[in-house]
Design an enzyme around this catalytic site. Structure first.
Site, mmCIF file in Angstrom:
data_model
loop_
_atom_site.group_PDB
_atom_site.id
_atom_site.type_symbol
_atom_site.label_atom_id
_atom_site.label_comp_id
_atom_site.label_asym_id
_atom_site.label_seq_id
_atom_site.Cartn_x
_atom_site.Cartn_y
_atom_site.Cartn_z
ATOM 1 N N SER A 178 0.865 -1.167 0.000
ATOM 2 C CA SER A 178 0.000 0.000 0.000
ATOM 3 C C SER A 178 0.908 1.225 0.000
ATOM 4 O O SER A 178 2.122 1.110 -0.177
ATOM 5 C CB SER A 178 -0.938 -0.038 1.207
ATOM 6 O OG SER A 178 -1.976 0.891 1.018
ATOM 7 N N LYS A 191 3.723 1.333 -3.664
ATOM 8 C CA LYS A 191 3.174 0.641 -4.838
ATOM 9 C C LYS A 191 3.989 0.894 -6.113
ATOM 10 O O LYS A 191 4.036 0.036 -6.991
ATOM 11 C CB LYS A 191 1.719 1.055 -5.069
ATOM 12 C CG LYS A 191 0.753 0.474 -4.058
ATOM 13 C CD LYS A 191 -0.678 0.861 -4.405
ATOM 14 C CE LYS A 191 -1.670 0.111 -3.532
ATOM 15 N NZ LYS A 191 -3.055 0.306 -3.967
ATOM 16 N N ALA A 243 -8.623 10.794 -10.235
ATOM 17 C CA ALA A 243 -7.576 10.192 -11.073
ATOM 18 C C ALA A 243 -6.373 9.769 -10.235
ATOM 19 O O ALA A 243 -5.256 9.724 -10.732
ATOM 20 C CB ALA A 243 -7.154 11.178 -12.156
ATOM 21 N N ALA A 269 -6.380 4.620 -6.956
ATOM 22 C CA ALA A 269 -7.521 3.707 -7.126
ATOM 23 C C ALA A 269 -8.177 3.927 -8.481
ATOM 24 O O ALA A 269 -8.545 2.972 -9.171
ATOM 25 C CB ALA A 269 -8.533 3.923 -6.003
#
Length: 284
Positions: A67, A71, A130, A133
């Site tokens: 997370s 990432k 945007a 996710a």
């Protein structure tokens, strides 16, 4: 859960991460599927990321979830990326395949799996936001054959958003329409012809605000989704339900992205219905 010399580890790696619900989900799944595994949360500094990834091989782990903020930072340490991870430019799952570390992004798949009897192929989607996710939902929708995507961001974010959409078009040939969230007439027009409306912003986490004006009219067949699951029902979802539209929160996305990762690691299906029951009791 019984631990012994054959127990294999999986972990979620981020900072902060001690609040994570992932250990709850995955340890339930290990137990329910009689898999000899244990899942923990590792809160690490950026300087420890390379060593943490090396430990996946060293300790023959199933793999890790990632997370924020790792990432994207994890990518240079991996041997290979899946199609969706390459498109998104971010990895949330690393799978240890006999010492080869493969990066996947299961967020988009998890999102679309949690939508009740809905397939995105051939459909039109309006997406608010945007960020990370949103990118995973965008890329997965394109891979799954969506026919049109309209992305709405605040006008101050348009310049920052465009390069990613250009990169997507370059890699897939699919053109995503970018619009300003302040342009309410355009927002209404796009929503009116959409099959799916998604809030992928953090607006609504306070339990009071909504990302769209309440005078927007929703077509009756439109499915409305929010990636937020705390609160369980955001003002955005309450508003959608008040218009008679089906509405889905982000808890299913959390569960199904975990289920995708679990299957990649173990080859087994996570018992999602059983775990969903426990999650709703926890958050509702």
């Amino acid at each position: 859960m019984k631990l012994d010399g054959y127990t294999r580890l999986a972990a979620v790696v981020a900072n902060p991460i001690k609040h994570s619900i992932s250990p709850f989900i995955h340890n339930r799944a290990f137990e329910a599927t009689a898999t000899n595994g244990a899942y923990v949360a590792w809160e690490i500094e950026a300087s420890d990321l390379a060593e943490t990834v090396a430990n996946i091989r060293r300790y023959q782990m199933f793999g890790i979830n990632l997370s924020m903020p790792y990432k994207e930072q994890v990518i240079p340490y991996l041997d290979k990326l899946s199609d969706e991870a390459r498109l998104i430019g971010a990895v949330n799952t690393v799978v240890n395949e006999n010492g080869n570390l493969i990066g996947y992004n299961t967020d988009g798949k998890g999102f679309f799996k949690c939508l009740p009897s809905f397939t995105i192929s051939g459909k039109k989607m309006t997406l608010l936001g945007a960020g990370g996710a949103a990118k995973s939902i965008l890329a997965q929708a394109i891979l799954d054959g969506v026919s049109q995507i309209s992305v709405f961001v605040r006008s101050v974010s348009m310049e920052k958003t465009r390069p990613y959409l250009d990169k997507l078009q370059e890699q897939t040939g699919f053109k995503v329409d970018l619009c300003a969230l302040e342009n309410v007439s355009e927002l209404q027009a796009r929503i009116a012809e959409s099959d799916l409306l998604v809030n992928a912003t953090s607006v609504g986490m306070d339990g009071q605000s909504s990302p769209v004006p309440e005078n927007i009219v929703l077509p009756e067949t439109l499915l409305v989704a929010d990636i937020i699951y705390q609160p369980f029902e955001t003002p955005f979802l309450k508003w959608a339900r008040s218009q008679g539209n089906p509405a889905v929160n982000g808890l299913g996305m959390l569960l199904y992205q975990a289920a995708e990762a679990f299957q990649l690691w173990t080859g087994k299906e996570m018992p999602t219905e059983e775990i969903w029951q426990s999650l709703t009791e926890k958050y509702q």
